[in-house]
Design a protein around this motif. Sequence first.
Motif, PDB file in Angstrom:
ATOM      1  N   TYR A  12      40.169  44.582  49.839  1.00 47.91           N
ATOM      2  CA  TYR A  12      40.437  45.143  48.516  1.00 47.91           C
ATOM      3  C   TYR A  12      40.765  46.618  48.679  1.00 47.91           C
ATOM      4  N   LEU A  27      43.947  49.827  38.480  1.00 48.58           N
ATOM      5  CA  LEU A  27      43.560  48.419  38.390  1.00 48.58           C
ATOM      6  C   LEU A  27      44.722  47.576  37.883  1.00 48.58           C
ATOM      7  N   ARG A  30      44.984  40.643  36.063  1.00 46.42           N
ATOM      8  CA  ARG A  30      45.376  39.386  36.712  1.00 46.42           C
ATOM      9  C   ARG A  30      45.909  38.380  35.688  1.00 46.42           C
ATOM     10  N   MET A  36      39.947  34.341  37.945  1.00 51.90           N
ATOM     11  CA  MET A  36      39.654  35.544  37.161  1.00 51.90           C
ATOM     12  C   MET A  36      40.874  36.073  36.412  1.00 51.90           C
ATOM     13  N   HIS A  39      41.282  39.303  33.800  1.00 51.85           N
ATOM     14  CA  HIS A  39      40.296  40.293  34.225  1.00 51.85           C
ATOM     15  C   HIS A  39      41.028  41.424  34.950  1.00 51.85           C
ATOM     16  N   TRP A  40      40.490  42.616  34.832  1.00 53.70           N
ATOM     17  CA  TRP A  40      40.992  43.759  35.588  1.00 53.70           C
ATOM     18  C   TRP A  40      40.411  43.697  36.991  1.00 53.70           C
ATOM     19  N   ALA A  41      41.214  44.085  37.976  1.00 53.23           N
ATOM     20  CA  ALA A  41      40.819  43.954  39.382  1.00 53.23           C
ATOM     21  C   ALA A  41      41.470  45.054  40.210  1.00 53.23           C
ATOM     22  N   VAL A 128      36.117  43.370  33.922  1.00 57.22           N
ATOM     23  CA  VAL A 128      36.486  43.618  35.312  1.00 57.22           C
ATOM     24  C   VAL A 128      35.881  42.473  36.125  1.00 57.22           C
ATOM     25  N   VAL A 129      36.569  42.014  37.161  1.00 58.36           N
ATOM     26  CA  VAL A 129      36.030  40.973  38.041  1.00 58.36           C
ATOM     27  C   VAL A 129      34.619  41.403  38.446  1.00 58.36           C
ATOM     28  N   GLU A 132      33.750  43.005  41.884  1.00 53.80           N
ATOM     29  CA  GLU A 132      34.467  44.263  42.052  1.00 53.80           C
ATOM     30  C   GLU A 132      33.832  45.353  41.198  1.00 53.80           C
ATOM     31  N   ARG A 133      33.325  44.969  40.032  1.00 54.24           N
ATOM     32  CA  ARG A 133      32.657  45.941  39.147  1.00 54.24           C
ATOM     33  C   ARG A 133      31.452  46.566  39.846  1.00 54.24           C
TER      34      ARG A 133
END
Length: 151
Positions: A12, A27, A30, A36, A39-41, A128-129, A132-133
């Motif tokens: 990542y 970010l 997706r 996911m 979701h933001w990633a 957010v995923v 990852e958060r």
Amino acid sequence: MSDRFRVVPASYVFLLRSGGSGDEVLLQLRQHTGYMDDHWAAAAAGHVERGETAYDAAHREAREEIGVDGLELEFLTSMQRTQHAEPIDERIDFFFSARTWNGEPRIVEPAKCAALEWWPLSALPDPVVPHERVVLDGLGTGLPSYTTFGF
């Protein structure tokens, strides 16, 4: 049949920059990936391929997903994670940040990415995923070199 599980490695990349209210992170939103979605990633992330190092995968994913190269990567943490529903499939994730790169980040895979935006670390979007958060929240407070998620 073996009881051994398969470990799936991924890298990542969080691009960081200074903003008016502190550090900002790039970010992606997706879409149509099957995992996911909505979701933001991390702006760039993906599986480590056979014969590839986690660093090499981070550089490749940044080129493939956001069109940048020449990243000066800083290792943040490794995360061992699982989902209770699928304990046979465990993951090892390698998280990197970069404050220096060549090129202007852009959406290279529009079928998988609905948006690409800078967000203050102090005001991240929702959702957010989740795993990852955990890393994003730790950027301001410090991260251990090894973390876990889902156990």
